[in-house]
Design a protein around this motif. Structure first.
Motif, PDB file in Angstrom:
ATOM      1  N   LYS A 348     -10.415  -4.843  -8.277  1.00 11.08           N
ATOM      2  CA  LYS A 348      -9.703  -3.682  -7.738  1.00 11.08           C
ATOM      3  C   LYS A 348      -9.182  -3.936  -6.325  1.00 11.08           C
ATOM      4  O   LYS A 348      -8.280  -3.240  -5.862  1.00 11.08           O
ATOM      5  CB  LYS A 348     -10.622  -2.460  -7.728  1.00 11.08           C
ATOM      6  CG  LYS A 348     -11.123  -2.069  -9.108  1.00 11.08           C
ATOM      7  CD  LYS A 348     -12.116  -0.920  -9.028  1.00 11.08           C
ATOM      8  CE  LYS A 348     -12.667  -0.561 -10.392  1.00 11.08           C
ATOM      9  NZ  LYS A 348     -13.673   0.539 -10.314  1.00 11.08           N
ATOM     10  N   ARG A 349      -9.760  -4.946  -5.667  1.00 12.99           N
ATOM     11  CA  ARG A 349      -9.348  -5.234  -4.287  1.00 12.99           C
ATOM     12  C   ARG A 349      -8.164  -6.203  -4.218  1.00 12.99           C
ATOM     13  O   ARG A 349      -7.629  -6.442  -3.143  1.00 12.99           O
ATOM     14  CB  ARG A 349     -10.532  -5.826  -3.515  1.00 12.99           C
ATOM     15  CG  ARG A 349     -11.742  -4.896  -3.456  1.00 12.99           C
ATOM     16  CD  ARG A 349     -12.908  -5.559  -2.739  1.00 12.99           C
ATOM     17  NE  ARG A 349     -14.058  -4.690  -2.669  1.00 12.99           N
ATOM     18  CZ  ARG A 349     -14.281  -3.804  -1.700  1.00 12.99           C
ATOM     19  NH1 ARG A 349     -13.423  -3.697  -0.699  1.00 12.99           N
ATOM     20  NH2 ARG A 349     -15.356  -3.046  -1.716  1.00 12.99           N
ATOM     21  N   LYS A 351      -4.544  -6.939  -4.576  1.00 16.75           N
ATOM     22  CA  LYS A 351      -3.288  -6.192  -4.639  1.00 16.75           C
ATOM     23  C   LYS A 351      -2.154  -7.020  -5.239  1.00 16.75           C
ATOM     24  O   LYS A 351      -1.221  -6.473  -5.814  1.00 16.75           O
ATOM     25  CB  LYS A 351      -2.899  -5.725  -3.231  1.00 16.75           C
ATOM     26  CG  LYS A 351      -3.917  -4.763  -2.619  1.00 16.75           C
ATOM     27  CD  LYS A 351      -3.484  -4.324  -1.231  1.00 16.75           C
ATOM     28  CE  LYS A 351      -4.505  -3.362  -0.635  1.00 16.75           C
ATOM     29  NZ  LYS A 351      -4.111  -2.913   0.735  1.00 16.75           N
TER      30      LYS A 351
END
Length: 451
Positions: A348-349, A351
């Protein structure tokens, strides 16, 4: 991508549906089993085969070593007791997950989600733990599978070392571990479990042949039983406890097997799949532990494949077979760790979507290198088995299920004389005591090996 998500859910026991809030309607009309939407459900016979496969792994090869820390009488009795306790905890865990599904009106909740929901509905003084339940359970599951991978590195290296020592040159086991880095990086870089499925099928066949050869060596020229100890000092029992628990417990995989059934209600019946399967597994573990200890005594090593003669061709074939199956299993066990840490938290981190796959491969490479670092630091297989079993599985297999039932049954009551509460408190005490003492003794043994 959808297939991968579902496959991961099957392995980790993670829910594929969002948790819905509890409604005011009656829970009696909702049956989670009838509302499960499994894409490729397994039949009862297929589930039974999967149960045996999940419960009989490399841990069974350590049973003679475990009996050496207990004696053949103590070992037999305590293996049956630990196995029955583990089976009981699996029953209460699955039953509590079913109750929570009925209350929330969802088809399935994962282990970590069940702990979160259970703590919210339990005694008020425990509800403050609910927010950390999901990462806490996920953390232990990830660490447990990481520990298994460390054990697998040691096992593969020891098996190969015996063959190389016999025919080529005598090397330190740590050097063999270093040579395994590239093969394990290759197998662990496979992110799709469907690609690994054919490897797993081949591994099962090799495993079956390997067990047959091992039993042949065990029953060949057994010494008098009087040469073996029926009981040993109680100070040896913590190591026995951790090793047996490591060998018997497969809570994460068993939950996944139950989730993927076409008729999950048949899994926990009195004469259902789990009871029959555990009976066979316990019988096999006692058989291999008892007769393996009878054959090799205190010289039983962390894997019985290390005891059978090095020069015999069948024995060499066994070591090759088990090294190959363990190499494949490394990818399957490590997949769970990668999914939990990467899939649920780290991805999720990221990008930059284009470099997502690259970063995941780098993360997997780091996992492989960390397992090597731990295996090189602690090359004794038996103490590693005991450490992982004592620390992780006492929590996942004994403490968490007992705590979950205390919370789930809080509003309904615990039955006459609060019998369920008393049983669960005893399970908590047994799990905490066995886990703490077993972990402490294992760490002392690891320190001694390191020195």
């Amino acid at each position: 991508m959808q297939t991968d998500i579902k496959t991961v859910a099957i392995i980790t026991g993670e829910s594929t549906v969002p948790t819905k809030p509890t409604t005011n309607g009656s829970n009696d009309d909702y049956d989670p089993h009838l509302n499960r939407n499994v894409k490729n459900p397994t039949t009862n016979w297929q589930t039974f085969a999967h149960f045996l496969k999940a419960s009989v792994g490399t841990g069974v090869l350590a049973m003679p070593s475990a009996f050496a820390h207990a004696g053949y009488v103590n070992g037999t009795i305590l293996t049956l007791i630990i196995g029955l306790l583990a089976l009981y905890c699996l029953h209460i865990l699955i039953n509590c997950m079913y109750i929570l599904c009925k209350r929330q009106k969802v088809p399935y909740v994962s282990f970590s989600e069940a702990m979160n929901l259970g703590l919210k509905q339990g005694p008020p003084w425990l509800r403050c733990l609910a927010p950390i339940a999901i990462p806490f359970v996920d953390g232990f599951l990830a660490f447990y599978h990481f520990g298994i991978c460390c054990v697998y590195v040691v096992f593969i290296a020891e098996s190969i070392k015996q063959l190389v020592d016999e025919y080529l040159v005598v090397w330190d086991i740590r050097l063999h571990m270093c040579l395994l880095i590239v093969p394990l990086l290759l197998i662990y870089s496979i992110k799709n479990l469907q690609v690994l499925a054919p490897f797993s099928s081949a591994a099962n066949l090799l495993l079956l042949v390997g067990f047959g050869i091992i039993l042949y060596y065990i029953f060949d020229d057994l010494p008098p039983l009087s040469e073996r100890e029926a009981f040993v000092s109680y100070t040896e029992l913590p190591t026995f406890f951790g090793t047996v628990l490591f060998a018997l417990e497969a809570v994460g995989v068993i939950l996944a097997i139950e989730e993927n059934m076409a008729t999950p209600g048949d899994f926990v019946k009195p004469c259902g799949i789990m009871n029959w399967g555990m009976s066979i597994v316990l019988g096999l573990y006692v058989l291999l532990g008892f007769f393996g200890y009878w054959k090799y005594g205190v010289e039983s090593l962390g894997s019985i494949t290390l005891n059978i003669p090095q020069s015999d061709i069948p024995a060499q074939v066994v070591k090759i077979f088990f090294a190959i199956t363990t190499w494949i299993s490394y990818a399957l066990q490590g997949y769970v760790t990668a999914h939990i840490l990467w899939g649920k938290y780290l991805s999720k981190r990221i990008k930059n979507i284009k470099r997502h796959s690259l970063y995941e491969l780098i993360f997997r490479a780091v996992i492989v290198l960390l397992t090597f670092a731990c295996a090189i630091a602690i090359p004794d297989l038996s103490v590693f088995l005991s450490l992982v079993g004592s620390f992780c599985l006492s929590i996942l297999g004994l403490i968490f299920p007992a705590l979950l039932q205390i919370c789930v049954q809080y509003e309904q009551g615990y039955g006459p004389w609060r019998i369920k509460l008393i049983i669960n408190i005893l399970l908590l005490c047994f799990g905490i005591f066995g886990g703490v003492v077993g972990t402490y003794v294992s760490i002392l043994e690891i320190i001694a090996v390191y020195k």
